[in-house]
Design a protein around this motif. Structure first.
Motif, PDB file in Angstrom:
ATOM      1  N   TYR A  30       8.893   2.011   3.838  1.00 30.27           N
ATOM      2  CA  TYR A  30       7.775   2.147   4.776  1.00 30.27           C
ATOM      3  C   TYR A  30       6.519   1.483   4.219  1.00 30.27           C
ATOM      4  N   THR A  31       6.276   1.650   2.918  1.00 28.18           N
ATOM      5  CA  THR A  31       5.101   1.048   2.290  1.00 28.18           C
ATOM      6  C   THR A  31       5.197  -0.475   2.302  1.00 28.18           C
ATOM      7  N   VAL A  32       6.384  -1.023   2.075  1.00 31.76           N
ATOM      8  CA  VAL A  32       6.579  -2.472   2.115  1.00 31.76           C
ATOM      9  C   VAL A  32       6.264  -3.010   3.508  1.00 31.76           C
ATOM     10  N   VAL A  33       6.713  -2.298   4.547  1.00 29.62           N
ATOM     11  CA  VAL A  33       6.433  -2.724   5.917  1.00 29.62           C
ATOM     12  C   VAL A  33       4.935  -2.714   6.187  1.00 29.62           C
ATOM     13  N   VAL A  34       4.246  -1.663   5.761  1.00 29.01           N
ATOM     14  CA  VAL A  34       2.798  -1.576   5.959  1.00 29.01           C
ATOM     15  C   VAL A  34       2.090  -2.691   5.196  1.00 29.01           C
ATOM     16  N   ALA A  35       2.551  -2.969   3.981  1.00 26.82           N
ATOM     17  CA  ALA A  35       1.945  -4.037   3.182  1.00 26.82           C
ATOM     18  C   ALA A  35       2.116  -5.392   3.866  1.00 26.82           C
ATOM     19  N   TYR A  36       3.266  -5.628   4.428  1.00 30.16           N
ATOM     20  CA  TYR A  36       3.502  -6.900   5.127  1.00 30.16           C
ATOM     21  C   TYR A  36       2.596  -7.034   6.350  1.00 30.16           C
ATOM     22  N   ILE A  37       2.486  -5.951   7.118  1.00 31.64           N
ATOM     23  CA  ILE A  37       1.672  -6.003   8.337  1.00 31.64           C
ATOM     24  C   ILE A  37       0.195  -6.201   8.002  1.00 31.64           C
ATOM     25  N   HIS A  49      -4.178  -9.583   7.583  1.00 31.75           N
ATOM     26  CA  HIS A  49      -5.057  -9.937   6.462  1.00 31.75           C
ATOM     27  C   HIS A  49      -6.228  -8.956   6.366  1.00 31.75           C
ATOM     28  N   ALA A  50      -5.874  -7.675   6.397  1.00 37.21           N
ATOM     29  CA  ALA A  50      -6.892  -6.620   6.379  1.00 37.21           C
ATOM     30  C   ALA A  50      -7.613  -6.584   5.042  1.00 37.21           C
ATOM     31  N   SER A  51      -8.870  -6.135   5.092  1.00 34.40           N
ATOM     32  CA  SER A  51      -9.684  -6.008   3.884  1.00 34.40           C
ATOM     33  C   SER A  51     -10.592  -4.798   4.033  1.00 34.40           C
ATOM     34  N   PHE A  52     -10.311  -3.768   3.237  1.00 31.68           N
ATOM     35  CA  PHE A  52     -11.123  -2.557   3.255  1.00 31.68           C
ATOM     36  C   PHE A  52     -11.772  -2.365   1.895  1.00 31.68           C
ATOM     37  N   LYS A  53     -12.825  -1.603   1.869  1.00 39.42           N
ATOM     38  CA  LYS A  53     -13.501  -1.284   0.616  1.00 39.42           C
ATOM     39  C   LYS A  53     -13.351   0.212   0.334  1.00 39.42           C
ATOM     40  N   ASN A  54     -13.199   0.531  -0.981  1.00 44.59           N
ATOM     41  CA  ASN A  54     -13.062   1.927  -1.412  1.00 44.59           C
ATOM     42  C   ASN A  54     -11.946   2.643  -0.643  1.00 44.59           C
ATOM     43  N   THR A  55     -10.807   1.980  -0.528  1.00 48.28           N
ATOM     44  CA  THR A  55      -9.725   2.504   0.302  1.00 48.28           C
ATOM     45  C   THR A  55      -8.994   3.675  -0.334  1.00 48.28           C
ATOM     46  N   VAL A  94      -2.160  -0.556   0.037  1.00 45.25           N
ATOM     47  CA  VAL A  94      -1.557  -1.893   0.055  1.00 45.25           C
ATOM     48  C   VAL A  94      -2.624  -2.989   0.016  1.00 45.25           C
ATOM     49  N   VAL A  95      -3.848  -2.677   0.425  1.00 48.53           N
ATOM     50  CA  VAL A  95      -4.924  -3.669   0.365  1.00 48.53           C
ATOM     51  C   VAL A  95      -5.283  -3.980  -1.077  1.00 48.53           C
ATOM     52  N   GLU A  96      -5.304  -2.953  -1.905  1.00 46.48           N
ATOM     53  CA  GLU A  96      -5.700  -3.135  -3.302  1.00 46.48           C
ATOM     54  C   GLU A  96      -4.528  -3.494  -4.203  1.00 46.48           C
ATOM     55  N   PHE A  97      -3.367  -2.890  -3.951  1.00 42.43           N
ATOM     56  CA  PHE A  97      -2.232  -3.072  -4.856  1.00 42.43           C
ATOM     57  C   PHE A  97      -1.137  -3.975  -4.291  1.00 42.43           C
ATOM     58  N   LYS A  98      -1.300  -4.456  -3.052  1.00 47.31           N
ATOM     59  CA  LYS A  98      -0.305  -5.322  -2.426  1.00 47.31           C
ATOM     60  C   LYS A  98       1.054  -4.619  -2.375  1.00 47.31           C
ATOM     61  N   TYR A  99       2.108  -5.358  -2.714  1.00 46.07           N
ATOM     62  CA  TYR A  99       3.449  -4.787  -2.651  1.00 46.07           C
ATOM     63  C   TYR A  99       3.738  -3.817  -3.795  1.00 46.07           C
ATOM     64  N   TRP A 100       2.880  -3.806  -4.799  1.00 44.57           N
ATOM     65  CA  TRP A 100       3.033  -2.828  -5.875  1.00 44.57           C
ATOM     66  C   TRP A 100       2.734  -1.406  -5.382  1.00 44.57           C
TER      67      TRP A 100
END
Length: 287
Positions: free
Chosen positions: A35-42, A48-54, A231-237
């Motif tokens: 599920y996390t991989v899918v969210v990271a891909y989306i 190409h989302a970008s959030f701060k202090n997520t 996923v914004v900060e750590f990507k697929y990790w």
């Protein structure tokens, strides 16, 4: 119950026993990671989302959730430990009663054998009563106390304790026990019923439904909203990170569920089979 050496760190770290929560939670762990991989891909590759202090919100909620889990674990362990104390009382009171009867009835081997069988049957019946129910065919027969006698009532431990009281009363009426001796053994006799009552209270009074329901919902919401920010900060990790967090929090809840009813046959339940064998061996030796 599993016997182990708590000082053997490496063996415990790399052990994957069937009682380990990792096995039971493995489908959920893999599902959360996927599920996390899918969210990271989306989020990263499509929007190409970008959030701060997520991760700040989850850090705060994680602290509150940790406090709830600590309370949950402590409550479950208190129930486990109280059950162990009650079964330790079974051991001590069985020994004390057997020693007193052995001293009071030195010339009555048949009567002592009757008490030995009845007390042993009581402990066996108490053990099975707290599980799936008593099978009277497993109880030892002696004299009038046969399978038909044990089947008269649904609560077999009460039926056996009633027989023990009848035997004691008969001895007193035939002046084979004095009033003082009767008074001395009464405390042990009463303790058996008190102990089984305490065990039934633990078994039949689970954690309040609303609390258990709320905690499971919080764990679910916490874990399944983590990928949105992580996923914004750590990507697929973020996939292994979220999976590990799910494993930790869910394992605590699963372990608490297992030990809050400590009288079953799970690996972390009380060793009531071993305690029964200990009591039986003690009674065989004393009486």
């Amino acid at each position: 119950m599993i016997s182990y050496n708590p000082k053997d760190w490496w063996k415990l770290i790399f052990a994957f026993h069937k009682s380990d929560t990792f096995r039971s939670l493995l489908p959920g762990i893999l599902g959360v990671a996927a599920y996390t991989v899918v969210v990271a891909y989306i989020e990263n590759d499509i929007f190409h989302a970008s959030f701060k202090n997520t991760t700040v919100v989850h850090s705060l909620v994680g602290f509150v959730l940790s406090m709830l889990l600590v309370f949950r674990t402590n409550t479950a362990y208190d129930r486990w430990w109280e059950g162990r104390r009650l079964w330790g009382s079974f051991v001590n009171n069985s020994r004390n009663l057997a020693l007193k009867l052995n001293a009071f009835l030195p010339h009555h081997p048949e009567i002592r054998k009757t008490f030995k069988v009845l007390i042993t049957n009581y402990i066996l019946a108490a053990k099975e009563h707290l599980r799936s129910g008593v099978h009277v065919k497993h109880l030892e027969n002696i004299g009038e106390y046969d399978s038909q006698f044990y089947s008269k009532k649904k609560h077999v431990p009460n039926q056996i304790m009633g027989a023990i009281y009848d035997e004691v009363n008969t001895l007193y009426q035939h002046k084979q026990l004095t009033g003082d001796q009767l008074f001395l053994i009464n405390e042990e006799l009463r303790s058996f019923t008190d102990n089984i009552g305490g065990c039934e209270r633990i078994k039949r009074t689970p954690i309040p439904f609303a609390y258990s329901l709320f905690l499971k919902k919080v764990i679910f919401l916490y874990v399944f909203t983590m990928p949105i920010g992580f996923v914004v900060e750590f990507k697929y990790w973020a996939a292994p990170i979220v999976a590990i967090v799910f494993y930790i929090f869910a394992s605590i809840e699963v372990l608490a569920e297992e030990i809050e009813d400590p009288f079953g046959t799970d690996a972390n339940d009380l060793p009531t089979d071993t305690i029964y064998e200990t009591i039986k061996a003690n009674l065989d030796e004393i009486l």
